[in-house]
Design a protein around this motif. Structure first.
Motif, mmCIF file in Angstrom:
data_model
loop_
_atom_site.group_PDB
_atom_site.id
_atom_site.type_symbol
_atom_site.label_atom_id
_atom_site.label_comp_id
_atom_site.label_asym_id
_atom_site.label_seq_id
_atom_site.Cartn_x
_atom_site.Cartn_y
_atom_site.Cartn_z
ATOM 1 N N LYS A 131 0.177 1.762 7.483
ATOM 2 C CA LYS A 131 0.936 3.303 7.007
ATOM 3 C C LYS A 131 1.908 1.262 7.560
ATOM 4 N N ILE A 132 1.798 0.771 7.646
ATOM 5 C CA ILE A 132 3.253 -0.449 8.068
ATOM 6 C C ILE A 132 3.327 -0.806 6.396
ATOM 7 N N ARG A 133 2.035 -0.995 5.803
ATOM 8 C CA ARG A 133 2.102 -1.937 4.973
ATOM 9 C C ARG A 133 2.790 -0.869 3.617
ATOM 10 N N ASN A 134 2.356 0.118 4.162
ATOM 11 C CA ASN A 134 2.809 1.388 2.891
ATOM 12 C C ASN A 134 4.542 2.024 3.006
ATOM 13 N N GLU A 135 4.881 1.179 4.445
ATOM 14 C CA GLU A 135 6.503 1.481 5.133
ATOM 15 C C GLU A 135 7.105 0.196 3.882
ATOM 16 N N ILE A 136 6.024 -0.417 4.074
ATOM 17 C CA ILE A 136 7.139 -1.840 3.157
ATOM 18 C C ILE A 136 7.571 -1.626 1.529
ATOM 19 N N ILE A 137 5.927 -1.465 1.773
ATOM 20 C CA ILE A 137 6.128 -0.931 -0.118
ATOM 21 C C ILE A 137 7.423 0.349 -0.460
ATOM 22 N N ARG A 138 6.741 1.172 0.002
ATOM 23 C CA ARG A 138 8.201 1.924 0.106
ATOM 24 C C ARG A 138 9.342 1.507 0.423
ATOM 25 N N ALA A 139 9.924 0.628 1.187
ATOM 26 C CA ALA A 139 11.363 0.313 1.423
ATOM 27 C C ALA A 139 12.048 -1.085 0.589
ATOM 28 N N THR A 140 10.252 -1.590 -0.558
ATOM 29 C CA THR A 140 11.001 -2.414 -1.466
ATOM 30 C C THR A 140 11.369 -1.988 -2.833
ATOM 31 N N TYR A 141 10.632 -0.739 -2.697
ATOM 32 C CA TYR A 141 11.242 -0.250 -4.276
ATOM 33 C C TYR A 141 12.899 0.605 -4.052
ATOM 34 N N ASN A 142 12.694 1.154 -2.217
ATOM 35 C CA ASN A 142 14.157 1.588 -1.991
ATOM 36 C C ASN A 142 14.722 -0.052 -2.753
ATOM 37 N N PHE A 143 15.366 -0.569 -1.979
ATOM 38 C CA PHE A 143 15.722 -1.548 -1.980
ATOM 39 C C PHE A 143 15.958 -2.117 -3.404
ATOM 40 N N PHE A 144 15.308 -2.977 -4.026
ATOM 41 C CA PHE A 144 15.346 -3.209 -5.521
ATOM 42 C C PHE A 144 15.964 -2.107 -6.334
ATOM 43 N N ASN A 145 15.851 -0.506 -6.756
ATOM 44 C CA ASN A 145 16.010 0.322 -6.717
ATOM 45 C C ASN A 145 17.550 0.685 -6.539
ATOM 46 N N VAL A 198 15.391 -7.826 -12.208
ATOM 47 C CA VAL A 198 13.783 -6.856 -12.507
ATOM 48 C C VAL A 198 13.204 -7.930 -12.069
ATOM 49 N N PHE A 199 12.205 -6.777 -11.172
ATOM 50 C CA PHE A 199 10.929 -7.147 -9.947
ATOM 51 C C PHE A 199 9.960 -6.486 -10.352
ATOM 52 N N SER A 200 8.355 -7.520 -10.249
ATOM 53 C CA SER A 200 7.302 -6.539 -10.887
ATOM 54 C C SER A 200 6.424 -6.237 -9.152
ATOM 55 N N PHE A 201 5.718 -5.601 -9.223
ATOM 56 C CA PHE A 201 4.782 -5.429 -7.820
ATOM 57 C C PHE A 201 3.244 -5.159 -8.296
ATOM 58 N N PHE A 219 -4.246 -10.516 -3.595
ATOM 59 C CA PHE A 219 -3.329 -10.126 -3.089
ATOM 60 C C PHE A 219 -2.724 -9.937 -3.578
ATOM 61 N N TRP A 220 -1.206 -8.877 -3.260
ATOM 62 C CA TRP A 220 0.012 -8.355 -4.508
ATOM 63 C C TRP A 220 0.557 -8.953 -3.145
ATOM 64 N N MET A 221 1.879 -9.397 -4.901
ATOM 65 C CA MET A 221 3.193 -9.687 -4.805
ATOM 66 C C MET A 221 4.461 -9.422 -5.239
ATOM 67 N N ILE A 222 5.874 -9.399 -4.411
ATOM 68 C CA ILE A 222 6.183 -8.302 -4.954
ATOM 69 C C ILE A 222 7.627 -10.079 -5.583
ATOM 70 N N GLY A 401 4.312 -12.382 -0.768
ATOM 71 C CA GLY A 401 3.040 -12.234 -0.541
ATOM 72 C C GLY A 401 3.027 -10.913 0.524
ATOM 73 N N LEU A 402 2.900 -9.771 -0.503
ATOM 74 C CA LEU A 402 3.030 -8.368 0.609
ATOM 75 C C LEU A 402 2.132 -8.836 2.039
ATOM 76 N N GLU A 403 0.582 -9.529 1.501
ATOM 77 C CA GLU A 403 0.386 -9.078 3.350
ATOM 78 C C GLU A 403 0.631 -9.487 3.818
ATOM 79 N N ARG A 404 1.122 -11.638 4.051
ATOM 80 C CA ARG A 404 1.127 -12.110 4.737
ATOM 81 C C ARG A 404 2.205 -11.186 6.014
ATOM 82 N N THR A 405 3.459 -10.825 5.007
ATOM 83 C CA THR A 405 4.399 -9.958 5.628
ATOM 84 C C THR A 405 4.000 -9.285 6.435
ATOM 85 N N VAL A 406 2.887 -8.371 6.271
ATOM 86 C CA VAL A 406 2.075 -7.084 6.552
ATOM 87 C C VAL A 406 2.017 -7.652 8.033
#
Length: 430
Positions: A131-145, A198-201, A219-222, A401-406
């Motif tokens: 759930k925390i991983r999901n929140e970080i992803i949601r917040a990532t999209y919000n921030f860059f948008n 721009v950003f990628s995920f 792993f996943w990268m922003i 790096g998403l996983e290290r951040t999570v």
């Protein structure tokens, strides 16, 4: 009325129906406590013998772990529960009875749990991390948008490597050599020349034979890239982004942080600006801390990063690394060309590097020189060189790096718990 556990606060005093699984239970002669989960959260169902039929109470006492049910009951507030609510159960309808669920409420070895990762994800702590991983992803999209970035998706199959081919997965692309992407950065630079910011995920792959608690094979990268921006501009975006996602987790994942027993006071300190030290200062600091063997020009390993981070209670930028140990595309410092305009962001509490970034070389002649030095003269890199030929501009970018951040934000011990199905040196199952 059907509802979900995360919506019960809207139905206090009402009778509801929830589809759920039994995570655990305990009972006495007169009352049964059912720990229920439905994917959105966890709630306790209380079954009082005197208030339900004999058949319902018998069902409650004999339910097996992970049996799926429809539970009918009344939502009541409960100040003793971290969740704040419980369910006074009236009826139980068994959907499917689970028999001999492998992961029981006791200690299990790591390898056993990893072999049963598809079931381990159901546990309370693993649920909280996801759930925390999901929140970080949601917040990532919000921030860059909110910051005006455009989401661009780079390819996963590539004909070139961002940082050399020694740690890449090779594959055949019909009659050509191809690689699984280790970074989308080169393509994001091209996108920045078209869209500005721009950003990628997406997923990235490293064929690095490492078994540390910080490494995954997949792993996943922003990866943001920004035209008309320099090294200093990039550092400001990085610290704003990291503080933004930490605050989002603090605001929206209180229950999950409580479940994980995370020290939120440490997270509450993560506010801008972040401290910065140069590579030279990091070398001096390490020597003061007893790393007398380290010499200028060496890259830092996990023990070095941990020792540096211990001096700070926020993430710390280490800037201006030696040119020779960094990637070919990083721009040298005009005042000191033996170092590059780059930074690694080191997380507190021993979680290591979570961001690597730099200002990119924008001069065509210097990039051509780098191509020769790194033997990148093949056709696969021609398009990247052309970015400097047609309207080159100062630009910078970074990768998180998403996983290290999570792992850092959730307090997880190992990155294998921060991705749903980890790929490790010795693990491709499940």
């Amino acid at each position: 009325m059907k509802t979900t556990i995360n919506q019960v606060s809207n139905h206090v005093g009402e009778e509801v129906v929830i589809g759920a699984w039994l995570a655990n239970k305990r009972s006495s002669g007169k009352i049964a406590f059912l720990q229920l989960r439905d994917g959105t959260g966890f709630i306790q169902g209380v079954v009082v013998k005197a208030e339900v039929s004999e058949a319902t109470f018998s069902q409650a006492k004999n339910l097996s772990q992970e049996t799926s049910v429809f539970i009918t009951g009344t939502v009541v507030e409960d100040s003793r529960s971290p969740f704040g609510y419980e369910l006074q159960v009236d009826e139980i309808e068994i959907i499917h009875e689970a028999v001999d669920f492998p992961i029981t409420p006791k200690e299990h070895g790591t390898e056993f749990l990893m072999d049963h990762r598809h079931l381990w994800l159901r546990s309370k702590k693993q649920h909280a991390i996801m759930k925390i991983r999901n929140e970080i992803i949601r917040a990532t999209y919000n921030f860059f948008n909110e910051e005006g970035f455009v989401k661009i998706d780079p390819p996963i199959l590539t004909g070139s490597a961002a940082e050399g081919t020694t740690e890449l997965f090779h594959t055949k692309y019909f009659d050509e050599e191809a690689y699984l992407s280790q970074s989308g950065q080169l393509y994001m630079e091209a996108a920045a020349m078209a869209f500005g910011k721009v950003f990628s995920f997406g997923p990235t792959f490293r064929a690095e034979k490492s078994k540390t608690r910080r490494h995954l094979i997949e792993f996943w990268m922003i990866e943001p890239e920004m035209a008309f921006m320099d090294h200093e501009d990039s550092l400001r975006v990085q610290e704003n982004y990291v503080s933004y996602i930490v605050k989002s987790v603090l605001d929206n994942c209180k229950l999950e942080l409580h479940t994980l027993e995370r020290d939120i006071e440490k997270l509450e300190k993560i506010t801008v600006p972040f401290p910065r030290i140069t590579y030279d200062e990091a070398i001096d600091l390490l020597k003061q801390k007893g790393f007398t063997d380290i010499t200028w020009g060496e890259d830092f390993g996990a023990p070095h990063e941990t020792a540096i981070a211990e001096s700070f209670d926020k993430p710390v930028f280490i800037t201006h690394y030696p040119t020779k140990i960094k990637a070919f595309y990083m721009k040298p410092d005009p005042d000191r060309p033996e170092v590059v305009l780059c930074a690694d962001l080191i997380a507190p509490e021993g979680y290591g590097e979570i961001i690597g970034g730099s200002q990119r070389i924008d001069d065509l002649k210097l990039m051509e020189q780098r191509y020769e030095e790194h033997q990148l003269t093949g056709d696969a890199y021609q398009w990247y060189l052309e970015l400097r030929k047609y309207g080159s501009v100062p630009h910078a970018g970074f990768g998180l790096g998403l996983e290290r951040t999570v792992a850092w934000i959730s307090g997880a011990e190992h990155v294998r718990e921060t991705i749903p199905f980890p790929r490790l040196l010795n693990r491709l199952y499940p």
